[in-house]
Scaffold this motif. Structure first.
Motif, PDB file in Angstrom:
ATOM      1  N   ILE A 262       0.727  -1.391  -0.303  1.00 23.97           N
ATOM      2  CA  ILE A 262      -0.293   0.045   0.346  1.00 23.97           C
ATOM      3  C   ILE A 262       0.999   1.175   0.511  1.00 23.97           C
ATOM      4  CG2 ILE A 262       0.066  -0.239   2.540  1.00 23.97           C
ATOM      5  CD1 ILE A 262      -2.767   0.805  -0.019  1.00 23.97           C
ATOM      6  N   THR A 263       2.130   0.993  -0.164  1.00 19.95           N
ATOM      7  CA  THR A 263       3.203   2.137   0.565  1.00 19.95           C
ATOM      8  C   THR A 263       3.238   2.843  -1.011  1.00 19.95           C
ATOM      9  OG1 THR A 263       4.714   0.729   0.850  1.00 19.95           O
ATOM     10  CG2 THR A 263       4.185   1.305   3.198  1.00 19.95           C
ATOM     11  N   GLY A 264       3.478   2.462  -2.296  1.00 22.31           N
ATOM     12  CA  GLY A 264       3.828   2.916  -3.139  1.00 22.31           C
ATOM     13  C   GLY A 264       3.448   1.701  -4.872  1.00 22.31           C
ATOM     14  N   PRO A 265       3.280   1.909  -5.785  1.00 18.89           N
ATOM     15  CA  PRO A 265       3.157   0.815  -6.493  1.00 18.89           C
ATOM     16  C   PRO A 265       4.294  -0.132  -6.354  1.00 18.89           C
ATOM     17  CG  PRO A 265       3.500   3.293  -7.574  1.00 18.89           C
ATOM     18  CD  PRO A 265       3.814   2.898  -6.249  1.00 18.89           C
ATOM     19  N   ILE A 266       4.011  -1.344  -6.627  1.00 24.74           N
ATOM     20  CA  ILE A 266       4.937  -2.339  -6.961  1.00 24.74           C
ATOM     21  C   ILE A 266       6.213  -2.403  -7.994  1.00 24.74           C
ATOM     22  CG2 ILE A 266       3.646  -4.287  -5.291  1.00 24.74           C
ATOM     23  CD1 ILE A 266       3.087  -5.220  -8.447  1.00 24.74           C
ATOM     24  N   SER A 267       7.229  -3.314  -7.984  1.00 21.21           N
ATOM     25  CA  SER A 267       8.014  -3.063  -9.109  1.00 21.21           C
ATOM     26  C   SER A 267       7.899  -4.399  -9.859  1.00 21.21           C
ATOM     27  CB  SER A 267       9.554  -3.740  -8.569  1.00 21.21           C
ATOM     28  OG  SER A 267       9.123  -4.955  -8.503  1.00 21.21           O
ATOM     29  N   ASP A 268       8.736  -4.977 -11.661  1.00 19.97           N
ATOM     30  CA  ASP A 268       7.888  -5.354 -12.136  1.00 19.97           C
ATOM     31  C   ASP A 268       8.379  -6.830 -11.786  1.00 19.97           C
ATOM     32  OD1 ASP A 268       7.012  -3.303 -13.722  1.00 19.97           O
ATOM     33  OD2 ASP A 268       9.193  -3.150 -15.074  1.00 19.97           O
ATOM     34  N   LYS A 269       8.844  -7.128 -10.755  1.00 22.46           N
ATOM     35  CA  LYS A 269       9.857  -7.800 -10.569  1.00 22.46           C
ATOM     36  C   LYS A 269       8.307  -8.531  -8.942  1.00 22.46           C
ATOM     37  CE  LYS A 269      14.146  -8.178 -12.577  1.00 22.46           C
ATOM     38  NZ  LYS A 269      15.608  -7.762 -12.389  1.00 22.46           N
ATOM     39  N   PHE A 270       8.064  -8.016  -8.631  1.00 23.43           N
ATOM     40  CA  PHE A 270       7.235  -8.344  -7.601  1.00 23.43           C
ATOM     41  C   PHE A 270       5.833  -9.270  -7.580  1.00 23.43           C
ATOM     42  CE2 PHE A 270       3.680  -8.432  -3.219  1.00 23.43           C
ATOM     43  CZ  PHE A 270       5.237  -8.711  -1.975  1.00 23.43           C
ATOM     44  N   ALA A 271       5.538  -9.052  -9.074  1.00 25.61           N
ATOM     45  CA  ALA A 271       4.104  -9.547  -9.121  1.00 25.61           C
ATOM     46  C   ALA A 271       4.445 -11.224  -9.293  1.00 25.61           C
ATOM     47  CB  ALA A 271       2.939  -8.782 -10.080  1.00 25.61           C
ATOM     48  N   PRO A 272       5.960 -11.455 -10.461  1.00 21.49           N
ATOM     49  CA  PRO A 272       5.616 -12.668 -10.587  1.00 21.49           C
ATOM     50  C   PRO A 272       6.403 -13.344  -9.426  1.00 21.49           C
ATOM     51  CG  PRO A 272       6.338 -11.040 -12.282  1.00 21.49           C
ATOM     52  CD  PRO A 272       6.420 -10.213 -11.032  1.00 21.49           C
ATOM     53  N   PHE A 273       6.859 -12.528  -8.945  1.00 23.34           N
ATOM     54  CA  PHE A 273       7.688 -13.284  -7.005  1.00 23.34           C
ATOM     55  C   PHE A 273       6.526 -14.023  -6.665  1.00 23.34           C
ATOM     56  CE2 PHE A 273       7.997 -12.072  -2.875  1.00 23.34           C
ATOM     57  CZ  PHE A 273       9.187 -12.973  -2.567  1.00 23.34           C
ATOM     58  N   MET A 274       5.006 -12.966  -6.561  1.00 22.87           N
ATOM     59  CA  MET A 274       4.325 -13.868  -5.149  1.00 22.87           C
ATOM     60  C   MET A 274       3.978 -15.218  -5.886  1.00 22.87           C
ATOM     61  SD  MET A 274       3.526 -11.924  -2.632  1.00 22.87           S
ATOM     62  CE  MET A 274       2.111 -12.404  -2.129  1.00 22.87           C
ATOM     63  N   ALA A 275       3.463 -15.005  -7.135  1.00 32.79           N
ATOM     64  CA  ALA A 275       2.918 -15.802  -8.267  1.00 32.79           C
ATOM     65  C   ALA A 275       4.158 -17.097  -8.206  1.00 32.79           C
ATOM     66  CB  ALA A 275       3.125 -15.796  -9.857  1.00 32.79           C
ATOM     67  N   ILE A 276       5.277 -17.277  -8.138  1.00 31.87           N
ATOM     68  CA  ILE A 276       6.173 -18.385  -7.953  1.00 31.87           C
ATOM     69  C   ILE A 276       6.213 -18.805  -5.714  1.00 31.87           C
ATOM     70  CG2 ILE A 276       9.036 -18.636  -7.251  1.00 31.87           C
ATOM     71  CD1 ILE A 276       9.636 -16.947  -9.587  1.00 31.87           C
ATOM     72  N   LYS A 277       6.147 -17.620  -5.233  1.00 32.05           N
ATOM     73  CA  LYS A 277       5.798 -18.092  -3.613  1.00 32.05           C
ATOM     74  C   LYS A 277       4.977 -18.807  -3.776  1.00 32.05           C
ATOM     75  CE  LYS A 277       9.042 -17.918  -1.879  1.00 32.05           C
ATOM     76  NZ  LYS A 277      10.386 -18.868  -1.760  1.00 32.05           N
ATOM     77  N   GLN A 278       3.442 -17.842  -3.997  1.00 29.46           N
ATOM     78  CA  GLN A 278       2.338 -19.512  -3.819  1.00 29.46           C
ATOM     79  C   GLN A 278       1.545 -18.684  -2.069  1.00 29.46           C
ATOM     80  OE1 GLN A 278      -0.317 -20.364  -5.976  1.00 29.46           O
ATOM     81  NE2 GLN A 278       1.340 -18.675  -7.063  1.00 29.46           N
ATOM     82  N   THR A 279       2.079 -17.171  -1.707  1.00 26.59           N
ATOM     83  CA  THR A 279       1.904 -17.078  -0.226  1.00 26.59           C
ATOM     84  C   THR A 279       0.950 -15.928  -0.550  1.00 26.59           C
ATOM     85  OG1 THR A 279       4.571 -16.789   0.589  1.00 26.59           O
ATOM     86  CG2 THR A 279       2.988 -15.847   1.652  1.00 26.59           C
ATOM     87  N   PRO A 280       0.002 -16.332   0.102  1.00 23.38           N
ATOM     88  CA  PRO A 280      -1.372 -15.763   0.103  1.00 23.38           C
ATOM     89  C   PRO A 280      -1.370 -14.762   0.781  1.00 23.38           C
ATOM     90  CG  PRO A 280      -1.878 -17.887   1.066  1.00 23.38           C
ATOM     91  CD  PRO A 280      -0.809 -17.935   1.254  1.00 23.38           C
ATOM     92  N   MET A 281      -2.275 -13.343   0.271  1.00 28.66           N
ATOM     93  CA  MET A 281      -2.070 -11.419   0.064  1.00 28.66           C
ATOM     94  C   MET A 281      -3.538 -11.976   0.646  1.00 28.66           C
ATOM     95  SD  MET A 281      -0.115  -8.595  -2.045  1.00 28.66           S
ATOM     96  CE  MET A 281       1.097  -8.433  -0.583  1.00 28.66           C
ATOM     97  N   ALA A 282      -3.888 -10.821   1.739  1.00 28.56           N
ATOM     98  CA  ALA A 282      -5.540 -10.327   2.433  1.00 28.56           C
ATOM     99  C   ALA A 282      -5.360  -8.915   0.940  1.00 28.56           C
ATOM    100  CB  ALA A 282      -5.040  -9.731   3.258  1.00 28.56           C
ATOM    101  N   THR A 283      -6.233  -8.882   0.372  1.00 29.94           N
ATOM    102  CA  THR A 283      -6.648  -7.568  -0.041  1.00 29.94           C
ATOM    103  C   THR A 283      -6.915  -6.312   0.817  1.00 29.94           C
ATOM    104  OG1 THR A 283      -8.909  -8.590  -0.117  1.00 29.94           O
ATOM    105  CG2 THR A 283      -6.984  -9.090  -2.021  1.00 29.94           C
ATOM    106  N   THR A 284      -7.696  -6.566   1.616  1.00 30.63           N
ATOM    107  CA  THR A 284      -7.669  -5.425   2.520  1.00 30.63           C
ATOM    108  C   THR A 284      -7.760  -3.226   1.906  1.00 30.63           C
ATOM    109  OG1 THR A 284      -4.947  -4.494   3.065  1.00 30.63           O
ATOM    110  CG2 THR A 284      -6.889  -6.440   4.507  1.00 30.63           C
TER     111      THR A 284
END
Ligand SMILES: [Zn+2]
Length: 449
Positions: A262-284
């Motif tokens: 929520i602190t700023g736009p994510i880098s281009d690498k973060f979304a693919p990183f989250m897909a690799i890790k499959q760590t669930p993230m709350a939307t809030t």
């Protein structure tokens, strides 16, 4: 009653090996309904669902056999839509604390208020909640009552107090404060003796938005807490607001993230990183957006779900006192600015294949519907939003073998809708019937007004 049932079962089971007391007494069948099963697969029309006791026994296109239909209560589903019960995996149930005139939050238990909010969730089609930080004696007593069937409530999963470092984010009422390892073990043991469903940590030094810097939980200590907690068989979740802290929390071993970035736009690498890790993230998203929404559009409180689940006094307090408070807060306008950024971060993570789970960080059933609206407004396909609000919530909790989709072998938590939510997410508010644990909920008893 039970004895008679068991006796009959014994006598009959000699004659008919398939006979079951439960089957004769109270199967529930939903007939000819359009099924949106929560897995993200396309809707299927003319489906039949057999519920035996608390479980979903069969999901099929053809009708059930005579013996399966015998004595069953039939719900006609023609022209209606079936989704899994909604899940909010980030709430803080109201009724445990009050803010004093000096602005200090203190423990002040108001169970009636909490129970009213729980009823409001169930009324709104929400069949599971995870309380992500509360006064332990308050939330665990309610959890016990819910599990004993003593209160009308969604399933309650709870963290109890937040676990963090002295002075860090979340170190208020009910928190367990840990300083260093291994001297923190007795305090952590005491915390775990409450049997939390998931331990909530915070990795947050603020210093962004309108909030000054505070101490940060050291990463080495966080790692030890997570390892120890996991070895006790308990999952963990962490509050983190930036890409850096989210990534560090994942590498410290956390099992889920309690917020989006929520602190700023994510880098281009973060979304693919989250897909690799499959760590669930709350939307809030709702927590950040609710301040400016109340200031700019207080008329949302006229919607049917709010009217049915908030008292007149609560609505008028929100429209006057609360609204005035929000109007003057820098935080309100900071969060209004950052919400579209968080929405875009979330959209990218979903598109990349990361696991998002619906959380509101609020304390009401209608807020869950607002969260779904904000996810759709972010550009996420509605079918994905329904999965985020159901199966992914169960994944977040580590409960996806029992909950989260309409599949044989899972617990029967589901909602029948009068109109198609895939056409318009607002149709998810057109609730016809709520089923929790195989039981049809009497919604008329849950209305406040
Ligand atoms: Zn929270």
């Amino acid at each position: 009653m039970l004895n008679k049932c068991v006796k009959n079962l014994f006598v009959f089971s000699v004659l008919f090996s398939n006979f079951s007391c439960l089957a004769a007494q109270g199967n529930l069948i939903i007939k000819d309904i359009t099924l949106i099963d929560g897995t993200g697969r396309a809707a299927m029309s003319n489906m039949n669902i057999l519920i035996e006791g608390e479980m979903i026994k069969k999901v099929q296109g053809s009708d059930f056999s005579k013996s399966e239909r015998r004595g069953a209560r039939i719900i006609k589903g023609k022209g209606k839509y079936l989704i899994p019960g909604l899940m909010d995996i980030h709430i803080h149930l109201v009724g445990s604390t009050k803010v004093s005139k000096e602005g200090i939050r203190k423990v002040a238990l108001d169970r009636a208020k909490g129970i009213r909010a729980l009823q409001g969730y169930l009324y709104s089609g929400v069949t599971s909640v995870y309380d992500s930080g509360n006064v332990p004696e308050y939330i665990f007593e309610l959890r016990e009552q819910e599990r004993a069937g003593e209160i009308s409530s969604p399933r309650i999963f709870a963290a109890g107090g937040i676990v963090t470092y002295p002075g860090s984010h979340g170190s208020g009422a009910g928190a367990t404060l840990l300083n260093e390892w291994p001297s923190a073990i007795p305090a952590l043991d005491k915390h775990l003796s409450w049997k939390p469903d998931m331990v909530k940590l915070t990795l947050e030094e603020r210093g962004w938005g309108a909030r000054p810097l505070i101490p940060l939980l050291p990463l080495s200590l966080m790692e030890e807490i997570i390892r120890y907690t996991n070895y006790e068989g308990v999952r963990t979740t962490a509050h983190a607001a930036s890409e850096l802290r989210a990534m560090q929390a994942i590498y410290a071993g956390v099992d889920s993230l309690s917020h989006p970035v929520i602190t700023g736009p994510i880098s281009d690498k973060f979304a693919p990183f989250m897909a690799i890790k499959q760590t669930p993230m709350a939307t809030t998203l709702t927590i950040g957006e609710n301040y400016s929404r109340l200031v700019e559009h207080p008329e949302f409180l006229e919607q049917a779900l709010y009217q049915a689940t908030f008292t007149k006094e609560e609505i008028s307090q929100l429209k006057t006192e609360q609204r005035d408070k929000y109007k003057d807060a820098t935080w309100t306008w900071w969060m209004k600015l950052m919400t579209p950024i968080a929405q875009e971060n979330i959209r990218k993570i979903n598109e990349a294949g990361g696991i998002l789970a619906l959380g509101t960080d609020k304390s009401s059933g209608p807020a869950v519907h607002r969260e779904m609206e904000l996810l759709v407004k972010a550009g996420i396909p509605i079918a994905d939003v329904i999965r985020i609000a159901t199966l992914h919530g169960a994944k977040f909790l580590g409960k996806d073998r029992e909950l989260g989709s309409i599949s044989a072998g899972k617990l029967a938590d589901m909602v029948i809708l009068d109109s198609d939510p895939l056409l318009d997410i607002n149709n998810a508010k057109h609730i016809n019937t709520v089923i929790k644990n195989g039981q049809v909920v009497d919604r008329s008893k849950l209305r406040i007004q």
